[in-house]
Design a protein around this motif. Structure first.
Motif, PDB file in Angstrom:
ATOM      1  N   UNK A  79       0.874  -1.170   0.000  1.00  0.00           N
ATOM      2  CA  UNK A  79       0.000   0.000   0.000  1.00  0.00           C
ATOM      3  C   UNK A  79       0.918   1.228   0.000  1.00  0.00           C
ATOM      4  N   UNK A  80       0.993   1.902  -1.120  1.00  0.00           N
ATOM      5  CA  UNK A  80       1.960   2.980  -1.312  1.00  0.00           C
ATOM      6  C   UNK A  80       1.252   4.314  -1.481  1.00  0.00           C
ATOM      7  N   UNK A  81       1.521   5.244  -0.565  1.00  0.00           N
ATOM      8  CA  UNK A  81       0.986   6.593  -0.727  1.00  0.00           C
ATOM      9  C   UNK A  81       1.683   7.269  -1.909  1.00  0.00           C
ATOM     10  N   UNK A  82       0.921   8.006  -2.688  1.00  0.00           N
ATOM     11  CA  UNK A  82       1.411   8.541  -3.959  1.00  0.00           C
ATOM     12  C   UNK A  82       2.650   9.416  -3.766  1.00  0.00           C
ATOM     13  N   UNK A 105      -2.345   1.972  -4.557  1.00  0.00           N
ATOM     14  CA  UNK A 105      -1.972   3.383  -4.459  1.00  0.00           C
ATOM     15  C   UNK A 105      -2.945   4.137  -3.551  1.00  0.00           C
ATOM     16  N   UNK A 106      -2.390   4.998  -2.692  1.00  0.00           N
ATOM     17  CA  UNK A 106      -3.202   5.740  -1.738  1.00  0.00           C
ATOM     18  C   UNK A 106      -2.885   7.231  -1.797  1.00  0.00           C
ATOM     19  N   UNK A 107      -3.903   8.045  -1.625  1.00  0.00           N
ATOM     20  CA  UNK A 107      -3.723   9.496  -1.531  1.00  0.00           C
ATOM     21  C   UNK A 107      -3.752   9.878  -0.056  1.00  0.00           C
ATOM     22  N   UNK A 148      -7.246   0.526  -7.939  1.00  0.00           N
ATOM     23  CA  UNK A 148      -7.546   1.951  -8.116  1.00  0.00           C
ATOM     24  C   UNK A 148      -7.082   2.779  -6.920  1.00  0.00           C
ATOM     25  N   UNK A 149      -6.719   4.015  -7.184  1.00  0.00           N
ATOM     26  CA  UNK A 149      -6.278   4.937  -6.127  1.00  0.00           C
ATOM     27  C   UNK A 149      -7.423   5.157  -5.138  1.00  0.00           C
ATOM     28  N   UNK A 197       3.505   2.275   3.056  1.00  0.00           N
ATOM     29  CA  UNK A 197       4.645   3.190   2.941  1.00  0.00           C
ATOM     30  C   UNK A 197       4.124   4.575   2.580  1.00  0.00           C
ATOM     31  N   UNK A 198       4.620   5.592   3.269  1.00  0.00           N
ATOM     32  CA  UNK A 198       4.147   6.948   3.049  1.00  0.00           C
ATOM     33  C   UNK A 198       4.794   7.627   1.857  1.00  0.00           C
ATOM     34  N   UNK A 199       4.353   8.837   1.546  1.00  0.00           N
ATOM     35  CA  UNK A 199       4.947   9.632   0.475  1.00  0.00           C
ATOM     36  C   UNK A 199       6.129  10.429   1.015  1.00  0.00           C
ATOM     37  N   UNK A 200       6.682  11.303   0.196  1.00  0.00           N
ATOM     38  CA  UNK A 200       7.673  12.245   0.720  1.00  0.00           C
ATOM     39  C   UNK A 200       7.009  13.049   1.841  1.00  0.00           C
TER      40      UNK A 200
END
Length: 257
Positions: A79-82, A105-107, A148-149, A197-200
């Motif tokens: 599960x990866x935040x964009x 994908x996650x927002x 899907x996101x 995992x989070x985004x920047x």
């Protein structure tokens, strides 16, 4: 030998259409007698001989079935935040190579990119194509799905607790629990791990609390600050080494970069 995926089950004679047939016909200029490896929806693998062609189809016959299951005993979901730019393309490719069965994908709050419905659909199609090609290149016996996101909050709310599944999230404010320790503390009955995992910029405090309420266990990947794409690859590698099949003698480094 080129690996193809069949929608359906293997039969003594198979006719392919669509992108794979087009690639064989016009990119590879395949001819009668050429051979491919075919994988069906049940994970069965076979060596097939090309026998016939039309303008948009390729017919092949079964030569032999192969015992070639390359799937990990662990069901690993990323599960990866964009992240910024096109980094998710790299992450999807490496997730497939490392044995993930799906990428979600996650927002999240710190995700810089924002897609409207049209752009999101185009991105999701692109990511799935990358996943499909990576599965063929690295010899997978199933096609991982790029879902899907979803907004992180909606995804967390929809999760159901299961005794055989665990949720681990890489959190920059976690200092006490290494990934390895968290994995070794999981019951042997856990056969599915979702790695978040989070985004920047990582997760906000509110997000970290919401993930914990949803059953997530926070882990650290060490004292250094990792880029989002580095964290994803490192975390997946650790999980597969501890609970999956990474490090087994069957792992090959001869694949195309």
């Amino acid at each position: 030998m080129r690996r193809l995926f069949l929608k359906g089950l293997l039969a003594p004679v198979v006719t392919l259409a669509g992108d794979d047939a087009h690639h064989l016909l016009y990119a590879m200029r395949a001819k009668a007698g050429d051979e491919v490896v075919l994988v069906d929806d049940a994970g069965q693998v076979a060596r097939m001989e090309l026998t016939g062609f039309t303008a948009d189809t390729v017919t092949m016959r079964l030569i032999e079935r192969l015992a070639a299951d390359t799937e990990s005993p662990l069901s690993l979901v990323l599960a990866q935040c964009l992240p910024k730019g096109d980094k998710l393309e790299f992450i999807v490719q490496k997730a497939v190579e490392l044995g993930a069965v799906a990428v979600q994908p996650l927002a999240s709050r710190n995700s810089v990119v924002r897609y409207d419905a049209k752009k999101a659909a185009a991105k999701e199609k692109r990511w799935q194509k990358i996943a499909d090609e990576a599965a063929k290149q690295c010899g997978r016996t199933r096609l991982p799905a790029v879902r899907p996101i979803e907004p992180l909050t909606d995804w967390l709310a929809a999760r159901a607790a299961r005794a055989d599944a665990a949720l681990l999230f890489c959190y920059e404010n976690e200092e006490r629990q290494p990934m390895q320790a968290a994995l070794r503390a999981l019951p042997a009955s856990v056969r599915e791990i979702t790695l978040l995992v989070g985004p920047e910029g990582g997760f906000t405090l509110a997000e970290a609390e919401a993930i914990t309420r949803a059953g997530g266990v926070s882990v650290t990947l060490g004292p250094r600050i990792l880029r989002a794409e580095t964290a994803a690859v490192a975390a997946m590698s650790i999980v597969q080494y501890e609970r999956g099949d990474l490090g087994s003698e069957a792992v090959s480094l001869t694949g195309e970069a």
